[in-house]
Design a protein around this motif. Structure first.
Motif, PDB file in Angstrom:
ATOM      1  N   ARG A  13       0.836  -1.201   0.000  1.00 25.61           N
ATOM      2  CA  ARG A  13       0.000   0.000   0.000  1.00 25.61           C
ATOM      3  C   ARG A  13       0.873   1.254   0.000  1.00 25.61           C
ATOM      4  O   ARG A  13       0.564   2.237  -0.693  1.00 25.61           O
ATOM      5  N   ALA A  16       1.991   1.751  -3.498  1.00 27.18           N
ATOM      6  CA  ALA A  16       0.894   2.200  -4.357  1.00 27.18           C
ATOM      7  C   ALA A  16       0.567   3.672  -4.117  1.00 27.18           C
ATOM      8  O   ALA A  16       0.192   4.391  -5.047  1.00 27.18           O
ATOM      9  N   GLU A  17       0.723   4.126  -2.882  1.00 23.85           N
ATOM     10  CA  GLU A  17       0.402   5.512  -2.541  1.00 23.85           C
ATOM     11  C   GLU A  17       1.601   6.431  -2.655  1.00 23.85           C
ATOM     12  O   GLU A  17       1.495   7.634  -2.385  1.00 23.85           O
ATOM     13  N   ARG A  19       4.464   6.457  -0.844  1.00 18.50           N
ATOM     14  CA  ARG A  19       4.947   6.922   0.456  1.00 18.50           C
ATOM     15  C   ARG A  19       6.300   6.293   0.782  1.00 18.50           C
ATOM     16  O   ARG A  19       6.694   5.292   0.205  1.00 18.50           O
ATOM     17  N   SER A 146       9.056   7.405  -3.957  1.00 16.11           N
ATOM     18  CA  SER A 146       7.937   8.085  -3.312  1.00 16.11           C
ATOM     19  C   SER A 146       7.631   9.404  -4.014  1.00 16.11           C
ATOM     20  O   SER A 146       8.424   9.905  -4.822  1.00 16.11           O
ATOM     21  N   ARG A 147       6.489   9.971  -3.681  1.00 16.80           N
ATOM     22  CA  ARG A 147       6.137  11.289  -4.223  1.00 16.80           C
ATOM     23  C   ARG A 147       7.218  12.307  -3.887  1.00 16.80           C
ATOM     24  O   ARG A 147       7.527  13.180  -4.702  1.00 16.80           O
TER      25      ARG A 147
END
Length: 461
Positions: A13, A16-17, A19, A146-147
């Motif tokens: 997760r 997917a996000e 992070r 990550s973003r």
């Protein structure tokens, strides 16, 4: 303490996000944490978690060696977790027991099918892996992050690698992850690159050298912003069998083609993490000894002890450990300027204790820290001002004036160094509430547990 209210992190997760949190995170899902003021001298002798810089260099080079390596003193942090996860997807077998990792390396081998690697917010992995992936055997690899890391372009590194043949494309954002990398394309050779932006870009080119058919010859026409980290890379490369030749100021560096060989390494503590505990001794009039890093280190942030000595602390140095005793009453000496470029990761540590000095402290030559996990100069200036401290911001630094910080609620900006520096400020001042305290897991998941172990009041909602 840190487990209270924490929710386990699902790595799928998190990926997917976009992070950076991992199953090794502390305080996952905890929105804020309170650090209480501490009026008594803090006295402790402690061993700290391993160096992030050494851990990820050793993990990656062990994975690029052909055979078994054992790494002791490994840092169990978010960055290390995602580095290990990426190396596993690449085909290296890494097992971790407490702070020891056993790595079965790949040598030049790469997955036969396309592979997708995710490195979270690990800047070292983002900068060190592309060249090594392009230099290995054929196969395509996508390197995503990550973003936060996607917002940190790597143009100087990618331009240097491409000039030596590496086929690397950026499908979403120019010169930033995700990266599509074709194996077997980096031939190596001569390259000129600036050292003024990031030492990690230089390290990323150097580390690929032994696997490139022509090796690499790196020329730096200006200066290296943090030369010690390049020296750290070269040391670790030599430990794993690379043949390197460099001049004294690291502006001309040659790496011969060859291979990495497996080896066993014991890693020292993270000197950047140690600065926060030395700072606590300084501002409380206490005495802190760190037993697993000392003057034999290459880590430049340990030089904060020289500045603390200038501020009135008593420092005891040894190759493997350091002790700092703060002046009685914790009143520090100020009234000086300091060039923090060589130890820029300790900038926020110094800024956090500067209000407790008897004169202003001016910090210079750290403009590059505006491009780290946060704009660290702007963030710490705003935080100090919000707490009632007079501060002057400059493009390359700041000046902090004496004052008594008030209590407050502070954003950490998803920046581990902001969170740990503000915690020190809260201990010495009137206490603080920190939003998103779990960001310390990037380099030191047990940070707040360690604070609590020193007697500091640390509570979560």
């Amino acid at each position: 303490m840190s487990g209270r209210g924490s929710a386990p992190v699902d790595p799928r997760r998190a990926e997917a996000e976009g992070r950076g949190q991992s199953p090794w995170s502390a305080l996952a899902g905890v929105p804020h944490l309170d650090v209480a003021p501490h009026r008594a001298p803090i006295t402790a002798t402690l061993a700290l978690p391993g160096s992030k810089s050494y851990s990820n260099r050793a993990l990656i080079l062990a994975a690029m060696a052909d055979g078994r390596s054992t790494l002791g003193g490994l840092l169990r942090s978010d960055d290390s977790y995602w580095c290990i996860e990426a190396l596993g997807r690449l085909g290296a077998a890494v097992t971790v027991e407490r702070d020891t990792a056993i790595v079965m390396g790949l040598g030049r081998r790469r997955p036969l099918a396309d592979a997708r690697l995710y490195i979270g917010s690990a800047g070292t992995s983002a900068r060190f892996l592309p060249g090594l992936l392009a230099a290995g055997d054929g196969g395509r690899v996508t390197l995503d992050a990550s973003r936060q890391m996607r917002a940190r372009p790597m143009a100087p590194l990618l331009e240097a690698l491409r000039s030596m043949g590496a086929a690397i494309t950026c499908p979403l954002t120019a010169d930033a992850p995700p990266l599509d990398i074709a194996g077997g394309t980096l031939r190596g050779g001569a390259v000129t690159m600036s050292g003024a932006v990031s030492s990690q870009f230089i390290s990323g080119v150097l580390m690929a050298g032994p696997l490139a058919p022509e090796g690499v010859h790196v020329t730096i026409p200006d200066h290296v912003v943090q030369k010690d980290y390049v020296a750290m890379t070269l040391d670790m490369m030599a430990t794993f069998g690379a043949s390197v030749a460099v001049n004294t100021d690291l502006t001309d560096m040659r790496v011969d083609p060859g291979a990495y060989r497996p080896t066993d390494v014991m890693l020292e503590a993270d000197a950047s993490t140690a600065t926060y505990f030395f700072a606590l001794a300084a501002v409380t009039g206490g005495h802190v000894t760190v037993t697993n890093v000392g003057t034999a280190t290459r880590q430049p942030d340990l030089r904060l002890i020289d500045i603390l000595e200038r501020m009135g602390c008593a420092v005891t140095r040894a190759p493997g450990q350091v002790s700092v005793a703060g002046p009685e009453g914790g009143r520090l000496a100020g009234g000086f300027d300091v060039d923090m470029r060589p130890l820029s990761d300790a900038t926020l540590t110094l800024a956090a204790i500067a209000p407790f000095a008897d004169g202003p402290i001016a910090i210079h030559n750290v403009a590059h820290i505006r491009n780290h996990e946060s704009d660290r100069i702007a963030v710490i200036c705003r935080a100090l001002a919000d707490l009632g401290i007079r501060v002057e911001e400059r493009p390359d630094g700041l000046t902090v004036h004496p004052g008594r910080p008030t209590a407050g609620v502070m954003d950490t900006h998803d920046d581990h160094r902001v969170a740990m520096a503000l915690a020190v400020l809260g201990v010495a001042g009137e206490g603080l509430r920190l939003r998103d305290p779990g960001c310390v897991s990037k380099t030191c998941p047990p940070f707040f547990d360690l604070l609590a172990g020193l007697g500091v009041g640390v509570t979560t909602a």
